[in-house]
Structures are given as structure tokens and as C-alpha cells.
Design a protein around this motif. Sequence first.
Motif, PDB file in Angstrom:
ATOM      1  N   UNK A 281      18.897   2.188 -11.171  1.00  0.00           N
ATOM      2  CA  UNK A 281      20.021   1.527 -11.826  1.00  0.00           C
ATOM      3  C   UNK A 281      21.059   1.164 -10.764  1.00  0.00           C
ATOM      4  N   UNK A 282      21.307  -0.149 -10.611  1.00  0.00           N
ATOM      5  CA  UNK A 282      22.224  -0.639  -9.590  1.00  0.00           C
ATOM      6  C   UNK A 282      23.511  -1.138 -10.256  1.00  0.00           C
ATOM      7  N   UNK A 283      24.619  -0.805  -9.630  1.00  0.00           N
ATOM      8  CA  UNK A 283      25.925  -1.317 -10.049  1.00  0.00           C
ATOM      9  C   UNK A 283      26.566  -1.957  -8.827  1.00  0.00           C
ATOM     10  N   UNK A 284      26.644  -3.284  -8.823  1.00  0.00           N
ATOM     11  CA  UNK A 284      27.137  -3.985  -7.635  1.00  0.00           C
ATOM     12  C   UNK A 284      28.637  -3.775  -7.422  1.00  0.00           C
ATOM     13  N   UNK A 285      29.311  -3.114  -8.349  1.00  0.00           N
ATOM     14  CA  UNK A 285      30.732  -2.824  -8.179  1.00  0.00           C
ATOM     15  C   UNK A 285      30.970  -1.594  -7.322  1.00  0.00           C
ATOM     16  N   UNK A 286      29.940  -0.805  -7.086  1.00  0.00           N
ATOM     17  CA  UNK A 286      30.072   0.396  -6.264  1.00  0.00           C
ATOM     18  C   UNK A 286      29.311   0.189  -4.962  1.00  0.00           C
ATOM     19  N   UNK A 288      27.262   2.314  -3.240  1.00  0.00           N
ATOM     20  CA  UNK A 288      25.914   2.883  -3.108  1.00  0.00           C
ATOM     21  C   UNK A 288      24.857   1.915  -3.617  1.00  0.00           C
ATOM     22  N   UNK A 289      23.652   2.101  -3.080  1.00  0.00           N
ATOM     23  CA  UNK A 289      22.563   1.190  -3.459  1.00  0.00           C
ATOM     24  C   UNK A 289      22.204   1.307  -4.937  1.00  0.00           C
ATOM     25  N   UNK A 290      22.245   2.495  -5.478  1.00  0.00           N
ATOM     26  CA  UNK A 290      21.934   2.686  -6.903  1.00  0.00           C
ATOM     27  C   UNK A 290      22.727   3.875  -7.408  1.00  0.00           C
ATOM     28  N   UNK A 291      22.951   3.893  -8.711  1.00  0.00           N
ATOM     29  CA  UNK A 291      23.774   4.927  -9.321  1.00  0.00           C
ATOM     30  C   UNK A 291      22.937   5.977 -10.037  1.00  0.00           C
ATOM     31  N   UNK A 292      21.704   5.661 -10.389  1.00  0.00           N
ATOM     32  CA  UNK A 292      20.830   6.638 -11.023  1.00  0.00           C
ATOM     33  C   UNK A 292      19.383   6.217 -10.855  1.00  0.00           C
ATOM     34  N   UNK A 293      18.501   7.215 -10.988  1.00  0.00           N
ATOM     35  CA  UNK A 293      17.061   6.984 -10.885  1.00  0.00           C
ATOM     36  C   UNK A 293      16.390   7.527 -12.137  1.00  0.00           C
ATOM     37  N   UNK A 294      15.548   6.703 -12.736  1.00  0.00           N
ATOM     38  CA  UNK A 294      14.820   7.091 -13.950  1.00  0.00           C
ATOM     39  C   UNK A 294      13.364   7.327 -13.575  1.00  0.00           C
ATOM     40  N   UNK A 295      12.903   8.556 -13.784  1.00  0.00           N
ATOM     41  CA  UNK A 295      11.540   8.941 -13.433  1.00  0.00           C
ATOM     42  C   UNK A 295      10.806   9.303 -14.720  1.00  0.00           C
ATOM     43  N   UNK A 296       9.691   8.651 -14.945  1.00  0.00           N
ATOM     44  CA  UNK A 296       8.926   8.926 -16.160  1.00  0.00           C
ATOM     45  C   UNK A 296       7.550   8.316 -16.135  1.00  0.00           C
ATOM     46  N   UNK A 297       7.393   7.202 -15.409  1.00  0.00           N
ATOM     47  CA  UNK A 297       6.092   6.546 -15.331  1.00  0.00           C
ATOM     48  C   UNK A 297       5.224   7.185 -14.261  1.00  0.00           C
TER      49      UNK A 297
END
Length: 481
Positions: A281-286, A288-297
Amino acid sequence: MESPQKTKTGLKLPAGMNQTSLRLETFSSSFRGISSLSSPSKSTCSDRFIPCRSSSRLHAFDLQDKESTTPVKEGGNEAYSRLLKAELFGSDFASPCLSPAGTQGSASSPMSPCTNMLRFRTDRSNSSPNSPFSPSILGNDNGLSSDSSPPPKPPRKVPKTPHKVLDAPSLQDDFYLNVVDWSSQNVLAVGLGTCVYLWTASNSKVTKLCDLGPNDSVCSLQWTREGSYISIGTSHGQVQVWDGTQCKRVRTMGGHQTRTGVLAWNSRILSSGSRDRNILQHDIRVQSDYVSKLVGHKSEVCGLKWSHDDRELASGGNDNQLLVWNNHSQQPLLKLTEHTAAVKAITWSPHQSSLLASGGGTADRCIRFWNTTNGHQLNSIDTGSQVCNLAWSKNVNEIVSTHGYSQNQIMLWKYPSMAKVATLTGHSMRVLYLATSPDGQTIVTGAGDETLRFWNVFPSVKMQTPVKDTGLWSLGRTQIR
């Protein structure tokens, strides 16, 4: 004096008269008495009451037995008579039946065993709801429509041929890529090898947005909802954000270990799926490269779609799983495992919240519908071929699907009946890419045959009429680069 002769019946006859002469005398006198009646106005009374059937006026309804009076003329009203009898007395009365003697007689005959004149009856359960009368042979059950039912609506006509074809050299024949997207500002973006090209629909102008170089390639594209910025996923696992109007790169974000094959924007978050099985999950307002990672697949992520209210994210993978996430948890809310092949095709209904559709690959071939509120599967349709893409029309409650092995067709479905509206053919290879125009009337499809085809499949929002075969662009074949 001779005694009177006594007969067997107990009558005493005078001499010279026998019983035979008495019988003949009586018959002749009776015959003379009957023949002497000359007045037609006299009526003979009887000890039994015989009703006069002439007062019932059955002739006014044409219900009398015509076979007993006059022979049936060719072209008569026998069909009308049978219908009228059935309306008044029931279908048994109108049907021809056998008399007790075994011969076919009229239904109005008093000796007919199938008459309904003095029989109690109950309403049949399959009577026509449109008829204002009792059960009728004029109902819909017999194939004849009632006057009160509206005429059937003619099916919408969909042009069977594309109105525009663009050559797209180096368009990849890869099921797990997503390199075609149409912006809300009516600009089509296409990834061809290492380059991204922008095609403006209003004037057919082609602009080269970027070239990633010989060591990289375009794996996914996604416009923002406003249509000003476009995100690009690369084979190196990067996610780049470009200004589409100025053709300028704004941001480059890392985080994936290998190619980024699918992207999805909501109002402020960009989600990216990769072959490394993770969703970032990327938020171009911050910063960092990404704000969260979703692991499930457990395998490559090849399908991503945000719901229209930005509350839920649906992801599909090569592990045959369909997962549903929300903004408040890094664990999937739903794990839907009914598909038996890779899930790339995903779309949310714009007409009903929490309604999700997904399509499976070659081993599955099904379009499945889900209620994400409780995780129940609502319906499943076997399409007969690999489902590559799904798109839900915002103008009407219909779905378009593109297919691969083995028919390479485009199919239009009416929801929720899933009746086929149209089947479109033209691509010679798998139809791997699909995008919808901002007005919701036109779709563009791409395939490994290196062509982009434009189809008018949906009506407009206001008119709700079939789209004409001639659109904004002239017929013909042009090149996108």
C-alpha cells in the motif's frame, strides 16, 4: 241370447265382434282424430313439465350443436365457438368427446359425459394471472398472451464488429500483466515493451510517455481516478508515478522483489501486487515507499480492485484464491477458494454495495458472484473458456467479460439473470486486456495478436438506447506508435 264373448284382457265384447276388429277400429278412429286436427294454435297438455329450451337463447352465443342442424361450412366459426364454450363452461366442455355409444359427439349434447353444466369445480393453480376471468385457455400457459400483458421488450442491438482497430506492436501475450487503461480524461495508456504510449481519443493523437530502457519492461498501468497521474509497474518491481499531462515522472517507489503485475488506486492509496506474492500500500503523500504490506497469497498476485466506496480491496492470485481486505487490518476479511484456476478478472458492482464478481482461468472458466458482507457465493456461471477480464457497466446493470483459451471471445451479460446479450469475436489470440471509456459506452480490448479493438457495447446513461455503429472515430486501422 248369446252371452258376450270374454277376451283375455277382461273386456266383454258383443256378439259378432272380436279383439282384432276392435284394435283396427280403434287405430283407424285415432288416426282420423289426429288428422282432423286442423288448428295449429291448440296445444296438448301433458302430465309432465318439459322446459322450453328456446327461452335460454343459446343460439345467441352460438353454443348449439351445429352438427344436428346444418353441416359445418368450410371457414366457419368453429374455433371461436370452442373458445367461447371454454370461457363459459370450462375446457372440458369445448373439447370433443365420445358419446356413451362410442361415437364422437358434440360437447353441447345432453348425452355427452364431459359436459360441465352441472359440475362443481375449483380454480386451477396454473391459471393465468393476467386474465380477469376464471382459468382460461386464453391464458399465457397455452402460448397466447393476454391483452393486459405488455408486449415483450426487443433485445438491445450491439454492433458485432469493432469501429476502430489500432495496431499495437510488442503488446505482450502474458496473462498476468495489465498494460491497458483508459483515464477519466479520455486518454488511453498502453504499455508496449519498454515504452508507455498515450492515445487521446478525441483527436487520435499519440504521445510517448516514457521508455524504461532495454533492461526493464512495462508490466502494469493504472490511472488515478481524476485522470491526471498514471502509475507504472515495472519488471524490476518498481512503481513509478507520472504526470500524464506534462509527461514527467513524479515519484519512484520500491518494495517488491520482482515484477509488479497489477496496480489499483482508490482516492488516496495506490495498491500494487507482485510476483513476490505481496500487496504493498503506497501513499505518495508520505516519504516512505509503502505504508503497509498485505500478506495472504501463496503465488503471484495478478488481480486487484478497490470497491467504489474505498472500503474494501479484492485481490486475486495464481494460487486460485480471492481475498478481500479492508483499511483497518492487514489480514484478509474473506478467503474465497471456490475457483480452481488463477483469479485475474475482478470487478465491483457500481449499482449495489458489497457485490463482487470474479473470473477464473483455463481450469475454472467460471464467473462467480459474491456478497462480501457475509462471504456467500451468490451465483456461478461456466463461460466455457478462460476468463481474462471483467468490467461492470456504470450505465446499465450488465457485465462484459473477455476470454482466452479456447474461443478468444468477448461476452456481454445481463445481471442478475446472466442472460447473454452479445458475443463478439475478432481477436485471433487471448483477449488479455480490457478498459472502459469514461462515458461508459465503449470498451477497448487488447490481445497477443498486437491489436487494440474498440467496441460500442453499452448505451448512454440518459438515452438508454443502443449505441450506433459509428462513433467518435472513423473506421479503419491505424498504428498507436
